[in-house]
Design an enzyme around this catalytic site. Structure first.
Site, PDB file in Angstrom:
ATOM      1  N   SER A 251       0.835  -1.191   0.000  1.00  0.00           N
ATOM      2  CA  SER A 251       0.000   0.000   0.000  1.00  0.00           C
ATOM      3  C   SER A 251       0.872   1.244   0.000  1.00  0.00           C
ATOM      4  CB  SER A 251      -0.919   0.032   1.233  1.00  0.00           C
ATOM      5  OG  SER A 251      -1.837  -1.035   1.220  1.00  0.00           O
ATOM      6  N   SER A 289      -2.924  -3.665  -3.388  1.00  0.00           N
ATOM      7  CA  SER A 289      -2.372  -2.425  -2.846  1.00  0.00           C
ATOM      8  C   SER A 289      -3.469  -1.441  -2.477  1.00  0.00           C
ATOM      9  CB  SER A 289      -1.424  -1.778  -3.873  1.00  0.00           C
ATOM     10  OG  SER A 289      -0.706  -0.709  -3.294  1.00  0.00           O
ATOM     11  N   ASP A 291      -3.921   2.217  -2.146  1.00  0.00           N
ATOM     12  CA  ASP A 291      -3.259   3.476  -2.495  1.00  0.00           C
ATOM     13  C   ASP A 291      -4.239   4.627  -2.311  1.00  0.00           C
ATOM     14  OD1 ASP A 291      -0.905   2.058  -3.337  1.00  0.00           O
ATOM     15  OD2 ASP A 291      -2.013   1.488  -5.124  1.00  0.00           O
TER      16      ASP A 291
END
Length: 375
Positions: A251, A289, A291
């Protein structure tokens, strides 16, 4: 013998100092815009950053980072804000209220994935105990995370409420430390030790004179690019290059601050440009991830009082003036991520897992060979 030992100690100190230099201090410049006085998020006047770092035994490698938009009672004096989600496999508590009401009312907390609830509890306690908040019955805590479970015993949930409150209370306007500290203690980025990174950009007066500052918690993968050079390929360390590098999930939390008076709509637009900065470093926003970009304005003319009996009037930057701010957010994010790598150190943690820092000497040699840096 003593003479040799003396010079050996000097050599070790020099190595340590060299390792703790940012990319810009080593001659690597990102973009074309000038940086602020400290090249960090605290160049935006009033912003404070604090950390709690937990390195204990052979398995605890985690921590907390707190970002405060200003030093007052944030609940009573809210700041406009917005969130942009690049890839949503993560946890950023409080996003729906930010996007619905267009503001934040607490410090922003960054920590590890399984301690988000602890962060929420701590922020609520901290806010309720502030003078003037005696009658408050709802608090929208903003807590983000990245997963540091490779280096940290994440299932142990070692971050405590007091750790979070300590990070808030020790926050200052001093230039934040970078690398293996706070929420970046156990993170990994592009197959190397990641961490916290920060950078800023200062617009010239004819473009408003505003400052944009960025702080990142880097914990993601892809193919590292530095100064336009495909560093991942040249270092033979990139996503899917072999079985060990196939897991690029992680992340990246990105916090963007500005003193430009912006509405939450234009703050969301600003956040989107920060995500472009992540892409410029070679990040791929993989399936696993999380983000997230949080953007806020510290400008007093756009702050929102908790209670008012008057019609709310603001003055804000028009759309046609936004492009320089977009560019600033883009450049500062890219440099902040690169700094998170340059300022990190080797780390061994949970189950003996070891992650090495970016080989800065090799990076510099490659950049010189490519004509990016002078010999």
């Amino acid at each position: 013998m003593k003479f040799r030992l003396f010079f050996l100690l000097i050599f070790i100190v020099q190595l340590s100092t060299y390792a703790q230099k940012t990319a810009r201090e080593l001659g690597i410049k990102t973009g074309v815009m000038p940086v602020g006085a400290t090249n960090s998020i605290v160049d935006v006047k009033g912003v404070k950053v604090g950390h709690t770092t937990l390195i204990k035994g052979d398995s605890i490698r985690t921590g907390v980072t707190a970002i405060l938009p200003h030093g007052g009672n944030i609940f009573q004096d809210k700041v406009p804000a917005a969130v942009f989600v690049g890839n949503g496999f993560g946890k950023l508590a409080g996003t729906t209220q930010i996007n619905e009401l267009g503001n934040i009312e607490t410090p922003i907390i960054l920590t590890n994935t399984l301690n988000v609830a602890t962060g929420i509890d701590a922020v609520i306690k901290y806010t309720l105990n502030l003078p003037g908040n005696e009658n408050v019955r709802s608090v929208n805590a903003i807590v983000g995370e990245t997963n540091d479970g490779y280096l940290n015993d994440i299932r142990g949930q070692h971050v405590s409420t007091s750790d979070v409150i300590s990070a808030i209370e020790n926050a200052s306007t001093d230039k934040p430390k970078q690398g293996n500290i706070g929420a970046g203690t156990g993170t990994i980025c592009f197959g190397y030790k990641g961490g916290l990174g920060t950078s800023s950009r200062k617009l010239p007066e004819n473009l408003g004179g505003y400052t944009v500052g960025v702080l990142v918690q880097s914990n993601f993968g892809g193919v590292l690019d530095i100064a336009g050079v495909n560093m991942g390929e040249k270092l033979k360390n990139f996503a899917f290059s072999d079985e060990l590098q196939n897991n690029v999930d992680g992340s990246c939390m990105i916090v963007v601050a500005t003193d430009a008076p912006l509405t939450n709509r234009n703050l969301e637009r600003l956040a989107k440009r920060a995500f472009m900065g992540l892409a410029q470093t070679g990040g791929i926003a993989s399936n696993g991830s999380g983000d997230y970009i949080i953007a806020f304005s510290t400008a007093e003319e756009v702050r929102m009082p908790y209670q008012t009996k008057e019609i709310y009037k603001t003055e804000s930057v028009p759309n046609d003036w936004m492009s320089p701010l977009f560019m600033a957010a883009n450049e500062a994010t890219e440099e902040a991520i690169i700094n998170s790598l340059f300022m990190a150190e080797d780390m061994t943690g949970y189950q003996g897992h070891t992650i090495e820092k970016l080989p800065v000497d090799k990076v510099l040699s490659i950049l010189k060979a490519q004509g990016v840096l002078e010999e």
